[in-house]
Design an enzyme around this catalytic site. Structure first.
Site: not given
Length: 109
Positions: A2, A48, A62
């Site tokens: 994605h 990635h 994240e």
């Protein structure tokens, strides 16, 4: 695989052993290994993906500098593209193309 169309991705790795591959333009890619305490970074729009390469679960945080989260799943993108286009462009059989998801399932609800 994605990518995030609206922001860079910062990561703080909390647990486990993971591997991340980041794709850039011109056919370039780099692969990194992460352990608890490591910090990762993915520039905006770079594709990635992550792999758990350890013996236990992986956990990471994240962080995005944005008021909303946005990502594009390669599998979903191809699943929503007309099947004959994907099959012809990527030289795939129809069964493989038909198996591509049109939705993006969440790993965690």
């Amino acid at each position: 695989m994605h990518w995030h169309p609206n922001n860079d991705e910062w990561q703080y790795w909390l647990k486990g052993h993971a591997r991340m591959t980041v794709f850039a333009s011109g056919g370039r890619a780099r692969t990194f290994d992460y352990f608890a305490g490591d910090v990762g970074y993915v520039p905006c729009n770079m594709g990635h993906f992550f792999e758990n390469v350890g013996d236990g679960p992986v956990q990471m945080l994240e962080v995005f500098r944005s008021d909303h989260f946005a990502d594009v799943s390669a599998n979903q993108w191809l699943g929503l593209t007309p099947q004959q286009v994907v099959a012809a462009t990527l030289n795939l059989d129809r069964a493989t193309v038909a198996a591509m998801r049109r939705d993006k399932p969440l790993i965690m609800p």
